[in-house]
Design a protein around this motif. Sequence first.
Motif, PDB file in Angstrom:
ATOM      1  N   TYR A 107       0.828  -1.192   0.000  1.00 29.63           N
ATOM      2  CA  TYR A 107       0.000   0.000   0.000  1.00 29.63           C
ATOM      3  C   TYR A 107       0.867   1.249   0.000  1.00 29.63           C
ATOM      4  O   TYR A 107       1.809   1.363   0.785  1.00 29.63           O
ATOM      5  N   TYR A 108       0.519   2.189  -0.875  1.00 27.89           N
ATOM      6  CA  TYR A 108       1.274   3.415  -1.042  1.00 27.89           C
ATOM      7  C   TYR A 108       0.392   4.635  -0.817  1.00 27.89           C
ATOM      8  O   TYR A 108      -0.760   4.654  -1.245  1.00 27.89           O
ATOM      9  N   CYS A 109       0.922   5.653  -0.179  1.00 23.48           N
ATOM     10  CA  CYS A 109       0.233   6.934  -0.174  1.00 23.48           C
ATOM     11  C   CYS A 109       0.823   7.813  -1.262  1.00 23.48           C
ATOM     12  O   CYS A 109       1.986   7.663  -1.646  1.00 23.48           O
ATOM     13  N   ALA A 110       0.010   8.707  -1.776  1.00 19.50           N
ATOM     14  CA  ALA A 110       0.415   9.563  -2.878  1.00 19.50           C
ATOM     15  C   ALA A 110      -0.220  10.936  -2.721  1.00 19.50           C
ATOM     16  O   ALA A 110      -1.278  11.079  -2.099  1.00 19.50           O
ATOM     17  N   ALA A 111       0.417  11.936  -3.316  1.00 20.31           N
ATOM     18  CA  ALA A 111      -0.070  13.305  -3.241  1.00 20.31           C
ATOM     19  C   ALA A 111       0.084  13.990  -4.579  1.00 20.31           C
ATOM     20  O   ALA A 111       1.013  13.715  -5.339  1.00 20.31           O
ATOM     21  N   ALA A 112      -0.842  14.908  -4.862  1.00 17.40           N
ATOM     22  CA  ALA A 112      -0.781  15.680  -6.092  1.00 17.40           C
ATOM     23  C   ALA A 112      -1.689  16.890  -6.000  1.00 17.40           C
ATOM     24  O   ALA A 112      -2.691  16.876  -5.278  1.00 17.40           O
ATOM     25  N   ARG A 113      -1.332  17.923  -6.720  1.00 13.07           N
ATOM     26  CA  ARG A 113      -2.250  19.026  -6.954  1.00 13.07           C
ATOM     27  C   ARG A 113      -3.006  18.697  -8.227  1.00 13.07           C
ATOM     28  O   ARG A 113      -2.418  18.661  -9.303  1.00 13.07           O
ATOM     29  N   LEU A 114      -4.291  18.431  -8.101  1.00 16.01           N
ATOM     30  CA  LEU A 114      -5.113  18.003  -9.223  1.00 16.01           C
ATOM     31  C   LEU A 114      -6.061  19.100  -9.671  1.00 16.01           C
ATOM     32  O   LEU A 114      -6.537  19.892  -8.857  1.00 16.01           O
ATOM     33  N   SER A 115      -6.351  19.104 -10.954  1.00 21.73           N
ATOM     34  CA  SER A 115      -7.365  19.991 -11.491  1.00 21.73           C
ATOM     35  C   SER A 115      -8.743  19.451 -11.143  1.00 21.73           C
ATOM     36  O   SER A 115      -8.894  18.307 -10.702  1.00 21.73           O
ATOM     37  N   ILE A 116      -9.758  20.271 -11.361  1.00 17.18           N
ATOM     38  CA  ILE A 116     -11.125  19.822 -11.097  1.00 17.18           C
ATOM     39  C   ILE A 116     -11.461  18.592 -11.937  1.00 17.18           C
ATOM     40  O   ILE A 116     -12.100  17.654 -11.451  1.00 17.18           O
ATOM     41  N   ASP A 117     -11.019  18.580 -13.190  1.00 19.71           N
ATOM     42  CA  ASP A 117     -11.293  17.442 -14.063  1.00 19.71           C
ATOM     43  C   ASP A 117     -10.631  16.164 -13.570  1.00 19.71           C
ATOM     44  O   ASP A 117     -11.083  15.067 -13.905  1.00 19.71           O
ATOM     45  N   ASP A 118      -9.579  16.296 -12.809  1.00 15.91           N
ATOM     46  CA  ASP A 118      -8.857  15.139 -12.303  1.00 15.91           C
ATOM     47  C   ASP A 118      -9.214  14.813 -10.863  1.00 15.91           C
ATOM     48  O   ASP A 118      -8.541  13.992 -10.229  1.00 15.91           O
ATOM     49  N   SER A 119     -10.255  15.427 -10.342  1.00 18.57           N
ATOM     50  CA  SER A 119     -10.677  15.173  -8.977  1.00 18.57           C
ATOM     51  C   SER A 119     -10.872  13.687  -8.732  1.00 18.57           C
ATOM     52  O   SER A 119     -11.474  12.986  -9.552  1.00 18.57           O
ATOM     53  N   HIS A 120     -10.346  13.211  -7.615  1.00 19.95           N
ATOM     54  CA  HIS A 120     -10.475  11.804  -7.218  1.00 19.95           C
ATOM     55  C   HIS A 120      -9.892  10.844  -8.245  1.00 19.95           C
ATOM     56  O   HIS A 120     -10.356   9.705  -8.370  1.00 19.95           O
ATOM     57  N   SER A 121      -8.865  11.286  -8.939  1.00 24.28           N
ATOM     58  CA  SER A 121      -8.262  10.425  -9.941  1.00 24.28           C
ATOM     59  C   SER A 121      -7.662   9.173  -9.320  1.00 24.28           C
ATOM     60  O   SER A 121      -7.006   9.231  -8.271  1.00 24.28           O
ATOM     61  N   PHE A 122      -7.878   8.043  -9.989  1.00 21.20           N
ATOM     62  CA  PHE A 122      -7.263   6.782  -9.613  1.00 21.20           C
ATOM     63  C   PHE A 122      -6.120   6.418 -10.557  1.00 21.20           C
ATOM     64  O   PHE A 122      -5.666   5.268 -10.577  1.00 21.20           O
ATOM     65  N   SER A 123      -5.671   7.384 -11.332  1.00 20.98           N
ATOM     66  CA  SER A 123      -4.567   7.153 -12.250  1.00 20.98           C
ATOM     67  C   SER A 123      -3.252   7.448 -11.556  1.00 20.98           C
ATOM     68  O   SER A 123      -3.002   8.590 -11.156  1.00 20.98           O
ATOM     69  N   PRO A 124      -2.386   6.441 -11.396  1.00 22.95           N
ATOM     70  CA  PRO A 124      -1.091   6.699 -10.760  1.00 22.95           C
ATOM     71  C   PRO A 124      -0.296   7.812 -11.420  1.00 22.95           C
ATOM     72  O   PRO A 124       0.429   8.541 -10.732  1.00 22.95           O
ATOM     73  N   ALA A 125      -0.448   7.964 -12.738  1.00 26.84           N
ATOM     74  CA  ALA A 125       0.318   8.961 -13.471  1.00 26.84           C
ATOM     75  C   ALA A 125      -0.024  10.383 -13.068  1.00 26.84           C
ATOM     76  O   ALA A 125       0.758  11.305 -13.318  1.00 26.84           O
TER      77      ALA A 125
END
Length: 127
Positions: free
Chosen positions: A94-112
């Motif tokens: 299990y990994y934790c991850a962080a990102a500043r996402l745009s509204i379109d990418d909200s709740h993204s499950f894409s590792p990229a």
Amino acid sequence: QVQLVESGGGSVEAGGSLRLSCAADADSISTYWLAWFRQAPGKEREGVATISPGGGSTHYLASVEDRFAISRDNAKKTLSLEMDSLKPEDTAMYYCAAARLSIDDSHSFSPAKYTYWGQGTPVTVSS
């Protein structure tokens, strides 16, 4: 810019519970989306749960939605994943991850889409 360190993994029997934690070293953690991913041997990394920067919105992988709960404490700069009723198929790193996402990418499950990653903490669920 952001360093993440997971902890709390371990081995449990099916039906048991674990609480994972992720400590974040960031200047402004409240500006980042946070997420938990997992990867089992031979499988692709998959999103488990996401939480919005302020903590007011969450999203889950369908298979864990009724059993897991993601939360964050921005004052303490921590992210948590409460896992109940664990199943053997939950076994993974299990990994934790962080990102500043745009509204379109909200709740993204894409590792990229995620910029920062922890080193992982293993969870093993035996039957």
